[in-house]
Design an enzyme around this catalytic site. Structure first.
Site, PDB file in Angstrom:
ATOM      1  N   SER A 119       0.878  -1.177   0.000  1.00 18.12           N
ATOM      2  CA  SER A 119       0.000   0.000   0.000  1.00 18.12           C
ATOM      3  C   SER A 119       0.911   1.221   0.000  1.00 18.12           C
ATOM      4  O   SER A 119       2.096   1.108   0.368  1.00 18.12           O
ATOM      5  CB  SER A 119      -0.854  -0.011   1.265  1.00 18.12           C
ATOM      6  OG  SER A 119      -1.495   1.231   1.463  1.00 18.12           O
TER       7      SER A 119
ATOM      8  N   LYS B 216       1.905  -3.017   6.309  1.00 15.44           N
ATOM      9  CA  LYS B 216       2.248  -2.778   4.903  1.00 15.44           C
ATOM     10  C   LYS B 216       3.738  -2.441   4.752  1.00 15.44           C
ATOM     11  O   LYS B 216       4.354  -2.795   3.744  1.00 15.44           O
ATOM     12  CB  LYS B 216       1.336  -1.699   4.311  1.00 15.44           C
ATOM     13  CG  LYS B 216      -0.128  -2.138   4.225  1.00 15.44           C
ATOM     14  CD  LYS B 216      -0.304  -3.447   3.436  1.00 15.44           C
ATOM     15  CE  LYS B 216      -1.748  -3.849   3.236  1.00 15.44           C
ATOM     16  NZ  LYS B 216      -1.906  -5.089   2.458  1.00 15.44           N
TER      17      LYS B 216
ATOM     18  N   TYR C 151      -2.203  -1.031  10.458  1.00 20.73           N
ATOM     19  CA  TYR C 151      -2.221  -1.267   9.001  1.00 20.73           C
ATOM     20  C   TYR C 151      -0.916  -0.732   8.407  1.00 20.73           C
ATOM     21  O   TYR C 151      -0.254  -1.405   7.615  1.00 20.73           O
ATOM     22  CB  TYR C 151      -3.435  -0.555   8.403  1.00 20.73           C
ATOM     23  CG  TYR C 151      -3.614  -0.755   6.914  1.00 20.73           C
ATOM     24  CD1 TYR C 151      -4.128  -1.941   6.404  1.00 20.73           C
ATOM     25  CD2 TYR C 151      -3.299   0.255   6.005  1.00 20.73           C
ATOM     26  CE1 TYR C 151      -4.307  -2.128   5.037  1.00 20.73           C
ATOM     27  CE2 TYR C 151      -3.475   0.079   4.646  1.00 20.73           C
ATOM     28  CZ  TYR C 151      -3.979  -1.118   4.164  1.00 20.73           C
ATOM     29  OH  TYR C 151      -4.151  -1.294   2.798  1.00 20.73           O
TER      30      TYR C 151
END
Ligand SMILES: NC(=O)c1ccc[n+]([C@@H]2O[C@H](COP(=O)([O-])OP(=O)(O)OC[C@H]3O[C@@H](n4cnc5c(N)ncnc54)[C@H](O)[C@@H]3O)[C@@H](O)[C@H]2O)c1
Length: 261
Positions: A138, A155, A151
């Site tokens: 991401s 990533k 998150y």
């Protein structure tokens, strides 16, 4: 002639969003596709639509990977391409309020799913003389993402893992890259978030654009790349800066003493 004629691919998180768009693109290019997802009904439908096979399961469990590899081998004779894409967000920006359950769930999908996936697919891909691994990281794997720091961390882990394994896979003819999308119009971005983002001027990317970037990774020779995918821009390999300090070019030094193997 499709770009992937005769190839066999697995796509995790292939029941929806970026994974489904990529599974469709792979199939349109001639690949036989194994769709893997924990969403059983949607996964069955997605696989059927492209004449693929479906494996239901959690990508964070090694048993799911045994089933994926066995399905690729039994149904299609082997495996050439793995797109490690399944992922989730925590939905919790406040670390003090993060529950164990939220933390374990995201680590299982975003980190375990990529590590166990790579571990499982390397031998069958090597057996076919080489192929490609692509993971979905991401933009949050390259920049700070305060709305969801866990998150953000997972990533970054994907980017680091891919860059770390790429050199050792070269000898087996396997490329390893990751894509780093900005905000993509999928179910991961709920309606409320989408409205907020769009009214703040963010342009969402369509999942098909990410699928095209993944296809480029799979058909190209470059490895160890983090490919940035943003709305209105061509996919671009991110250029990492060298780390300043007493030993410039440390990556090269690792290679020189054989520590990248
Ligand atoms: N949508 C975005 O803005 C965006 C941006 C950058 C990166 N990503 C990443 O793209 C990937 C795909 O997400 P998407 O946007 O298509 O969302 P999505 O929710 O449409 O698709 C994710 C799929 O993964 C599956 N999945 C989740 N956890 C799983 C697990 N543990 N085991 C098996 N399957 C699991 C879900 O069932 C779902 O079908 C994710 O890794 C996500 O982090 C998304």
């Amino acid at each position: 002639m499709g770009l992937l004629d005769g190839k066999v691919a697995v796509v995790t998180g292939g029941a929806s969003g970026i994974g489904q768009a990529t599974a469709r693109r792979f199939a349109a290019e001639g690949a036989s596709v194994v769709v893997a997802d924990r969403a059983a009904d949607a996964g069955e439908v997605a696989a059927k639509e492209i004449d693929g096979r479906f494996v239901a399961g959690d990508v964070g469990e090694p048993e799911t990977w045994e089933a994926i590899v066995a399905t690729a081998e039994d149904a299609f004779g082997g495996l050439d391409i793995a797109y490690l894409n399944a992922g989730v967000t925590t939905g919790e920006g406040n670390i003090a309020a993060l529950t164990d359950k939220q933390y374990r769930r995201i680590m299982r999908a975003n980190v375990d799913g990529v590590v166990f996936g790579a571990r499982a697919v390397i031998p069958p891909i090597a057996k076919r003389g080489g192929g490609a691994i692509v993971a979905t990281a991401s933009l949050a794997g390259l920049i700070a993402f305060p709305p969801d720091p866990i998150y953000n961390m997972t990533k970054h882990a994907v980017v680091g893992f891919i860059r770390g394994i790429a050199p050792q896979l070269q000898a087996q003819g396997i490329t390893a890259n990751c894509v780093c999308p900005g905000i993509v119009a999928t179910g991961l971005v709920n309606d409320e978030a989408r409205t907020r983002l769009e009214s703040a001027g963010f342009v969402l990317i369509e999942p098909e654009e990410i699928a095209a970037a993944v296809l480029e990774c799979v058909t190209g020779t470059a490895t160890g790349q983090a490919v940035v995918c943003q709305a209105g821009r061509d996919p671009l390999a991110y250029e990492f800066r060298d780390v300043p300090g007493p030993r410039q070019g440390q990556q090269r030094d690792f290679r020189a003493i054989g520590m990248d193997q």
